[in-house]
Design a protein around this motif. Structure first.
Motif, short mmCIF file in Angstrom:
data_model
loop_
_atom_site.label_atom_id
_atom_site.label_comp_id
_atom_site.label_asym_id
_atom_site.label_seq_id
_atom_site.Cartn_x
_atom_site.Cartn_y
_atom_site.Cartn_z
N ASP A 59 12.50 23.60 44.24
CA ASP A 59 11.42 23.44 45.22
C ASP A 59 11.48 24.50 46.32
O ASP A 59 10.45 25.01 46.76
N GLU A 60 12.68 24.83 46.72
CA GLU A 60 12.81 25.88 47.75
C GLU A 60 12.35 27.23 47.21
O GLU A 60 11.75 28.02 47.92
N VAL A 61 12.63 27.46 45.93
CA VAL A 61 12.17 28.72 45.30
C VAL A 61 10.63 28.73 45.26
O VAL A 61 9.99 29.73 45.58
N LEU A 62 10.06 27.57 44.87
CA LEU A 62 8.59 27.50 44.78
C LEU A 62 7.96 27.77 46.15
O LEU A 62 6.92 28.44 46.25
N HIS A 63 8.60 27.27 47.18
CA HIS A 63 8.08 27.47 48.53
C HIS A 63 8.07 28.97 48.86
O HIS A 63 7.08 29.50 49.38
N LEU A 64 9.15 29.66 48.50
CA LEU A 64 9.21 31.11 48.75
C LEU A 64 8.13 31.85 47.97
O LEU A 64 7.50 32.78 48.46
N LEU A 65 7.93 31.40 46.73
CA LEU A 65 6.92 32.05 45.88
C LEU A 65 5.53 31.91 46.48
O LEU A 65 4.75 32.86 46.51
N GLU A 66 5.24 30.69 46.95
CA GLU A 66 3.91 30.46 47.55
C GLU A 66 3.72 31.33 48.79
O GLU A 66 2.66 31.92 48.99
N LEU A 67 4.78 31.41 49.56
CA LEU A 67 4.75 32.23 50.78
C LEU A 67 4.45 33.69 50.42
O LEU A 67 3.57 34.34 50.99
N GLY A 68 5.16 34.20 49.45
CA GLY A 68 5.02 35.60 49.04
C GLY A 68 3.66 35.87 48.41
O GLY A 68 2.99 36.86 48.75
N ASN A 69 3.22 34.97 47.53
CA ASN A 69 1.94 35.18 46.83
C ASN A 69 0.77 35.20 47.79
O ASN A 69 -0.23 35.88 47.56
N SER A 70 0.90 34.42 48.89
CA SER A 70 -0.23 34.33 49.82
C SER A 70 -0.48 35.67 50.52
O SER A 70 -1.57 35.90 51.04
N VAL A 71 0.52 36.53 50.58
CA VAL A 71 0.32 37.82 51.28
C VAL A 71 0.31 39.02 50.34
O VAL A 71 0.22 40.16 50.79
N ARG A 72 0.35 38.76 49.05
CA ARG A 72 0.39 39.88 48.10
C ARG A 72 -0.94 40.64 48.08
O ARG A 72 -2.02 40.04 48.22
N THR A 73 -0.87 41.96 47.92
CA THR A 73 -2.07 42.79 47.95
C THR A 73 -2.87 42.62 46.66
O THR A 73 -2.34 42.77 45.56
N SER A 74 -4.14 42.25 46.83
CA SER A 74 -4.99 42.18 45.63
C SER A 74 -6.28 42.93 45.91
O SER A 74 -6.60 43.25 47.05
N GLY A 75 -7.01 43.21 44.89
CA GLY A 75 -8.26 43.95 45.03
C GLY A 75 -9.15 43.66 43.85
O GLY A 75 -8.84 42.81 43.02
N GLN A 76 -10.28 44.39 43.79
CA GLN A 76 -11.20 44.16 42.69
C GLN A 76 -11.16 45.35 41.74
O GLN A 76 -11.21 46.49 42.18
#
Ligand SMILES: Nc1ncnc2c1ncn2[C@@H]1O[C@H](COP(=O)(O)OP(=O)(O)OP(=O)(O)O)[C@@H](O)[C@H]1O
Length: 521
Positions: free
Chosen positions: A344-361
């Motif tokens: 669960d702690e790993v999942l929390h880190l993943l969510e944190l990281g994914n929310s700021v990852r650079t994406s584009g179209q």
């Protein structure tokens, strides 16, 4: 013949003795005065051709009436059909029209069924000829069973290359794209590229590839994990370094595989390879055989966007510097390595990281990851690194021609991504050759992953190439497979990938079969 006329009512006697009242529908003086008579029997209309003389014999009343000016004809002994003459004619015409209608609709249904057999009920599909060729090819081709290579060798390979095909999506179906990728067994993969000759006749060009493992569209993330990353997790507990790359065109399923399914605008991290690997790590930690190492688990998560490195776990996503010391040891300065005690702690880190990852179209994916995301699980025994696994969701590889309609910035992003992917390929190939020279400085990606390429037998790498099955992606799919093929080529000599092409379906089948056979020998 001038006594009789069309639609005139006459009696005819059948061979079984029954007498019917019928209507003359045709008079043919050119064929020895043949008269065609139709009559109704129950619901059916029947007809017969009779010589005129027979009609005359059976209908004396007509001729008497003509001679005397009045019909004093003999009423036949029994009349089977009793409908009034006028009604009879109308009924017969209606019946004939009904039969004609039924014949037409049967013929149309047959044609429709035939096309559906080939075109998946999609009668508007302009690609229906290719669809038909594909259907025939798949129906007629018998694929050889999986080669004799024992599966255990997969576990021991230093470099493993697998391919995953994602299911065709609704957008591709709406655009009448065809699924041009076949995965006949767990090692083979075929791409059927739709092509046209100079004279515009259509044909399929078949390309066959063989990898350590091929996953079809039915495969789940858990199944992919089982064959790819699970052996690597075991390896790091034995003190090794492991790396897994998800490679492929944008929109082919890299993030889906590594980070989890994307449903209702939310990533479900639990079923991604990151989370599955973390769960396995904590499960392994419980085993008594590792207890004396007193292992502790920590995670880091960072992204490479062009030449820049950002910490996805740091507040405000800080940019980090990459430094190399005199002994060529590469350090990502100030990279956060967060201690974790459970999944669960790993999942929390993943969510944190994914929310700021650079994406584009991109042309292929509206929410495309434009950076390489590196998630690392480190096992430490005291201050010493016992083992480390790096799981990397690479940015989508795109061909230059696909980028013609997007911004200059996106094109620049694309070229940076492609440069780093080229460097990555060269490093994996150098690892496969056990080469003394590792060209890791050619990109930031290979620079920060340097310790995943050095270390001899302690280093293991897995590449999962993701492919889209749609016909519009066929060139990107072939590019991805060739890239993966180049990585694999130097690591397993017995498998030589190849491609075939032919316009003749029979030739195509035989050639590709011999091609497949030759690759499996
Ligand atoms: N195996 C699969 N099963 C079902 N859906 C999938 C699968 N693989 C991918 N998809 C869907 O396809 C879409 C694109 O996938 P994803 O974002 O993972 O592609 P990507 O390769 O990471 O693209 P990019 O490089 O642009 O980030 C998503 O909506 C995802 O849910």
């Amino acid at each position: 013949m001038n006594i009789l006329s069309i639609n005139q009512h006459v009696y005819i006697r059948r061979s079984d003795g029954r007498i019917h009242e019928g209507v003359i529908v045709k008079l043919d003086s050119s064929r020895n005065n043949i008269v065609t008579v139709e009559w109704q029997e129950g619901q059916a209309i029947r007809g017969k051709e009779l010589p005129l003389i027979s009609i005359v014999k059976q209908n004396p009343q007509i001729f008497k009436a003509t001679a005397n000016g009045a019909n004093i004809g003999v009423v036949p002994p029994s009349v089977v059909v009793t409908a009034t003459p006028r009604n009879n004619v109308v009924l017969m015409k209606i019946e004939r029209m009904r039969l004609e209608r039924e014949r037409r609709s049967k013929r149309n249904n047959e044609t429709r069924m035939l096309r559906q057999l080939y075109v998946d009920e999609d009668l508007d599909n302009t690609n229906w000829e290719f669809a038909r060729m594909l259907r025939l090819y798949r129906l007629q081709t018998e694929f050889p069973p999986v080669g004799n290579a024992p599966r255990s060798t997969l576990k021991k390979n230093q470099i493993v290359v697998c391919v995953r095909k994602r299911p065709i999506n609704s957008k591709e179906i709406n655009q009448h794209e065809l699924d041009v990728v076949s995965v006949p067994n767990r090692e083979l993969l075929l791409v059927h590229a739709p092509r046209k000759h100079l004279d515009l006749t259509k044909f399929l060009e078949h390309h066959s590839f063989r990898f350590d493992h091929t996953f079809d569209e039915q495969s789940s993330n858990a199944q992919v994990y089982e064959r790819t990353v699970r052996p690597l997790v075991h390896h790091i507990f034995d003190g090794g370094m492991a790396t897994c790359f998800a490679y492929g065109q944008t929109g082919s399923g890299k993030t889906h595989t590594m980070e989890g399914e994307f449903t209702d605008k939310k990533q479900n991290s639990r079923d991604g390879i990151y989370a599955l690997a973390a769960a396995e790590v904590f499960e392994h930690l419980q085993q008594p055989s590792y207890s004396h190492f007193e292992l502790r688990v920590s995670c880091s998560f960072f992204e490479l966007y062009g030449p820049r490195v950002y910490d996805l776990l740091g507040l405000g996503k800080p940019q980090l510097r990459v430094l190399e010391d005199g002994k060529q040891r590469v350090q990502v300065v100030n990279l956060i390595e967060e201690k974790v005690a459970n999944t669960d702690e790993v999942l929390h880190l993943l969510e944190l990281g994914n929310s700021v990852r650079t994406s584009g179209q991109t042309s292929a994916n509206a929410k495309s990851s434009r950076s390489h995301a590196v998630f690392q699980i480190v096992l430490r025994s005291g201050d010493k690194v016992h083992g480390k696994i790096s799981l990397i969701d690479l940015a989508g590889n795109e061909r230059g021609v696909d980028n013609c309609c997007i911004s200059r910035e996106s094109r620049f992003e694309g070229s940076e991504i492609n440069k780093s992917l080229l460097a990555l390929k060269e490093c994996i190939r150098a690892l496969g050759r056990q080469s003394a020279h590792l060209p890791f400085r050619s990109s930031k990606l290979t620079q920060v992953l340097r310790d995943s390429f050095i270390g001899g037998k302690k280093v293991r790498t897995c590449m999962i190439a993701m492919i889209s099955p749609g016909s519009h992606s066929v060139e990107n799919t072939l590019n991805t497979l060739r890239y993966a093929d180049r990585v694999k080529e130097l690591t397993t000599q017995p498998f030589a990938n190849s491609s075939t092409q032919s316009a003749d379906p029979v030739l195509e089948q035989n050639r590709s079969l011999s091609d497949i056979n030759s690759t499996s020998n």
